[in-house]
Write a protein that holds these residues in place. Structure first.
Motif, short mmCIF file in Angstrom:
data_model
loop_
_atom_site.label_atom_id
_atom_site.label_comp_id
_atom_site.label_asym_id
_atom_site.label_seq_id
_atom_site.Cartn_x
_atom_site.Cartn_y
_atom_site.Cartn_z
N SER A 21 -2.93 -60.24 -46.89
CA SER A 21 -3.19 -61.56 -47.44
C SER A 21 -3.52 -62.56 -46.33
O SER A 21 -4.46 -63.36 -46.46
CB SER A 21 -1.99 -62.05 -48.23
N ALA A 22 -2.75 -62.53 -45.24
CA ALA A 22 -3.01 -63.44 -44.13
C ALA A 22 -4.38 -63.18 -43.50
O ALA A 22 -5.14 -64.12 -43.22
CB ALA A 22 -1.92 -63.30 -43.07
N SER A 25 -7.08 -64.49 -45.79
CA SER A 25 -7.12 -65.96 -45.76
C SER A 25 -7.79 -66.46 -44.49
O SER A 25 -8.57 -67.41 -44.53
CB SER A 25 -5.71 -66.54 -45.87
N ILE A 26 -7.48 -65.83 -43.38
CA ILE A 26 -8.13 -66.21 -42.11
C ILE A 26 -9.63 -65.95 -42.21
O ILE A 26 -10.45 -66.78 -41.80
CB ILE A 26 -7.50 -65.44 -40.93
N LYS A 30 -9.25 -70.36 -44.66
CA LYS A 30 -8.25 -71.23 -45.27
C LYS A 30 -7.37 -71.86 -44.20
O LYS A 30 -7.27 -71.36 -43.09
CB LYS A 30 -7.41 -70.45 -46.28
N LYS A 34 -1.99 -72.70 -46.16
CA LYS A 34 -2.35 -71.81 -47.26
C LYS A 34 -2.26 -70.35 -46.84
O LYS A 34 -1.88 -69.49 -47.63
CB LYS A 34 -3.75 -72.12 -47.77
N THR A 35 -2.59 -70.06 -45.60
CA THR A 35 -2.50 -68.69 -45.10
C THR A 35 -1.06 -68.21 -45.09
O THR A 35 -0.75 -67.12 -45.59
CB THR A 35 -3.10 -68.59 -43.68
N ALA A 39 0.57 -65.53 -47.78
CA ALA A 39 1.11 -64.27 -47.26
C ALA A 39 2.56 -64.08 -47.68
O ALA A 39 2.96 -62.98 -48.10
CB ALA A 39 0.99 -64.24 -45.74
#
Length: 98
Positions: A21-22, A25-26, A30, A34-35, A39
Motif C-alpha cells: 500500500s505504501a 501510494s508513493i 500521494k 495519506k501514504t 498503509a
C-alpha cells in the motif's frame, strides 16, 4: 515466542499489505500522511480479516495473498467497497416504505 510463531503468517501478511500500500501510494504521488495512514489501514484490515478467512471460503494459508491484494487495492478502494456492500445490505432490509 510461541505467540509470534502462531501468528507469523498473519503478521507477515499485514506487513506485506502495509508495504505494498505504501509503495503504491508513493507511486501515485500521494502525501506522506495519506501514504502512512493508508498503509496502516491496510495492515490493520489484513489482521482483522486474517482470522476470518474460512468465513469467506478461503483456506487459512491464503492470508498472505489476501494481505497483498488488500495492499495493492488500497485503503480507499477497500473502504468504498465495504461501504457499498454495507449500504446495499442495509437498504435491502428496510423493505417497502423504508
Amino acid at each position: 515466542m510461541k505467540w509470534i510463531d502462531s501468528f507469523l503468517p498473519s503478521l507477515y501478511a499485514a506487513l506485506a499489505a502495509g508495504s505494498i500500500s505504501a509503495l503504491m501510494s508513493i507511486y501515485d504521488g500521494k502525501s506522506v500522511v495519506k501514504t502512512v495512514t493508508g498503509a496502516l489501514s491496510c495492515g490493520i484490515l489484513t489482521l482483522a480479516i486474517a482470522g476470518s478467512l474460512e468465513l469467506f471460503g478461503l483456506p487459512g494459508n491464503s492470508v498472505t495473498f489476501v494481505g497483498a491484494t488488500i495492499g495493492f487495492v488500497g485503503a480507499e478502494k477497500v473502504r468504498d467497497k465495504v461501504l457499498a456492500l454495507f449500504n446495499r445490505r442495509t437498504d435491502n432490509r428496510r423493505g417497502p416504505g423504508g
